[in-house]
Motif scaffolding. Structure first.
Motif, short mmCIF file in Angstrom:
data_model
loop_
_atom_site.label_atom_id
_atom_site.label_comp_id
_atom_site.label_asym_id
_atom_site.label_seq_id
_atom_site.Cartn_x
_atom_site.Cartn_y
_atom_site.Cartn_z
N GLU A 43 53.34 41.08 34.74
CA GLU A 43 52.03 40.47 34.65
C GLU A 43 51.25 40.58 35.96
N THR A 46 47.92 43.72 36.88
CA THR A 46 47.19 44.26 35.75
C THR A 46 45.69 44.09 35.88
N ASP A 47 45.24 43.31 36.87
CA ASP A 47 43.81 43.10 37.01
C ASP A 47 43.11 44.30 37.63
N HIS A 232 46.55 41.47 30.91
CA HIS A 232 45.76 40.65 31.84
C HIS A 232 45.03 39.54 31.12
#
Length: 555
Positions: A43, A46-47, A232
């Motif tokens: 996680e 992912t931005d 995201h």
């Protein structure tokens, strides 16, 4: 007491099958922490995903050009009909006495087919992006590439729903069918050009309506940007213990778990059920075309012997029938709207399966390209997730092959099933009083051979099994989310951590060593052993020891 041993894949138990243990005393690990630990790496980062704003500009520019082309067709058709009537046309050569060669006439039709392909591909890209976003919002998006006209969002009135998708399919067939009627014998026929413009305009309107009806997280066509965007925005959650599980295992084995690397990966045929349907449909087209040729040989109108094989028709061996009635020269309204509709229905009935088959072939081309891109993660140069959209299109040989074949095969169909106008001429004007539908056996055989080669290529690609231990994804978003645990513009996949009893494979921003073929891989957070009845699973972090600390003993 649990006897210490090195477990194999069969010793692993699904987290769903483990007993509840929250109320048990003297336990230092919560199973929720195990799951969150396994997902935490996936996680992060992912931005950075590409929103695809450059792709959006190119796509909107393509739709704008398609709108211009549709308006030009509507204008040309309206002007011709206003001056020559509903059955009228204009000679592009100036007058009827300066008739160009048959090859020049067919080059005009081929060019028109190319323009139609460019317009429909631009419109289709917008439509596929909006459909993908709609499916993602409904949690129904499994693969990055879908059958655009065969998959729909919920709701009949939705711009991406079943009703308008079916209308898009009909409009696509009409667009290619109009080319056969709109440019006959180096002339522009008014009514078919008007229908072509209306068909393109309605496709633009539906695509833009679908785009406005959904929130698009990314315009990028890369499966990595789509996966990163969904993760995201918490629309996709990576699964634990599946760092060595490919797409086929994701579909057939819900439990999954630790696994040893495999030397060969499953093919797209076994990983994607829609690909099997597309391949079967393509071979159905080949058989139908062969049966069509046999029918023409059996029902031909002439008793002439077979002549030399040719690409262009020479009226040596054909079957023909008439649409419309033979009119007197004073009657300039011989071809009515009903006759035009009958002509379009005839073409759509025969050309429709070819149009749908070529559209469905996009699925195979895009899925193979997605897998080809993913397998770059084990090369020296790595996987580049952010690329220029035009460069990505030109770097896709199968996509370029399909793009060229689309308008070429439609042109070959026009040679096989042509409509020859007959009528009166006055200067550069022509008034059609009769249409003769001609089926040419040699050209039908040419089309059958081309379709057979096309089906063979795509079948072999669908059955090809990638080599190497890297799990296959074929653009399956959940599988990508499970395999990619570190997102970066350039990624490498390989062996990341040693552990006892499980190792960890994943992605990194730097080159990684190859995975060990005799190791069992699970993830960054793993259960050390299968618990006894009433015991909670114990989390054991991977140990950073030697590269062979997780290797199973040889038996």
């Amino acid at each position: 007491m649990v006897t210490s041993s090195i477990p194999t894949e069969q010793d692993w138990q699904s987290p769903a099958s483990l007993p509840a243990y929250d109320s048990l005393p003297h336990r230092h690990y919560d199973f929720n922490s195990i799951m969150s630990n396994a997902k935490s790496t996936a996680e992060t980062g992912t931005d950075f995903y590409d929103r695809g704003l450059t792709t959006r500009k190119y796509a909107l520019a393509g739709v704008a050009c398609s709108s211009i082309v549709s308006c030009c067709c509507i204008t040309a058709g309206t002007v011709v009909m206003s001056t020559c009537g509903i059955s009228g046309g204009v000679w592009l050569a100036g007058n009827a006495t300066a008739v160009p060669s048959y090859l020049q006439s067919e080059m005009l039709v081929l060019t028109l087919n190319l323009i139609i392909t460019l317009c429909t591909e631009s419109i289709g890209f917008i439509h596929s992006i909006s459909l993908r976003s709609a499916l993602a919002s409904e949690s129904r998006l499994s693969f990055n590439t879908n059958l655009r006209l065969m998959t729909a969002a919920r709701g009949w009135r939705d711009p991406n729903g079943t009703l308008l998708n079916a209308l898009m399919a009909v409009l696509l067939i009409i667009s290619y069918g109009s080319a056969t009627l709109a440019a006959s014998l180096f002339s522009i026929i008014g009514f078919p050009f008007l229908i072509l413009g209306i068909a393109l305009f309605l496709q633009v309107a539906i695509a833009l309506a679908g785009m406005r009806s959904v929130k698009t997280l990314t315009w990028s066509y890369s499966p990595f940007d789509v996966t990163a965007a969904l993760v995201h925005h918490t629309q996709l959650t990576p699964s634990s213990f599946r760092c060595m599980r490919g797409v086929s295992e994701s579909d057939r084995d819900i439990i999954g778990g630790p696994a040893k690397p495999s030397e060969v990966q499953p093919s797209a045929w076994h990983a994607h059920s829609s690909i099997r349907k597309v391949v079967v449909f393509l071979w159905g087209l080949v058989l139908a075309c062969a049966g069509w040729a046999v029918l023409i040989v059996y029902k031909h109108n002439q008793d002439e012997p077979w002549k030399s094989w040719s690409l262009l028709p020479d009226s040596s061996y054909d079957l023909y029938y008439f649409l419309g009635v033979q009119a007197q020269f004073a009657d300039i309204k011989a071809i009515s709207v009903q006759t035009w509709i009958l002509a379009f229905v005839n073409i759509a009935a025969v050309q429709g399966p070819l149009t749908i088959g070529l559209h469905c072939s996009e699925l195979i081309a895009n899925v193979i390209q997605n897998e080809r891109q993913w397998r770059c993660a084990t090369t020296r140069n790595g996987l580049r997730t952010v690329t220029n959209p035009l460069k990505a299109f030109l770097a896709n040989p199968l996509g370029l092959f399909l793009f060229v074949l689309k308008h070429v095969l439609h042109w070959m169909f026009g040679l096989s099933f042509s409509f020859a106008p007959g009528g009166m001429t006055h200067g550069n004007k022509i008034v059609i009083v009769q249409y003769t539908a001609i089926m040419n056996v040699y050209q039908i055989m040419n089309l059958c051979i081309a379709l057979c080669i096309f089906a063979c290529v795509f079948t072999l690609l669908a059955l090809r099994r990638p080599c190497g231990p890297q799990p296959a994804t074929y653009g399956h978003l959940q599988t990508l989310a499970n395999l990619v645990d570190e997102w970066s513009p350039v990624m490498w996949w390989g062996h990341k951590e040693d552990g006892i009893p499980y190792c960890h494979a994943g992605t990194s921003s730097h080159l990684l060593p190859d995975v060990e073929m005799d190791c069992v891989y699970a993830g960054s957070g793993v259960v050390s052993h299968s618990p006894n009845q009433g015991e909670a699973p114990v989390l054991e972090k991977p140990h950073h020891r030697t590269r062979h600390s997780c290797r199973l003993p040889h038996r």
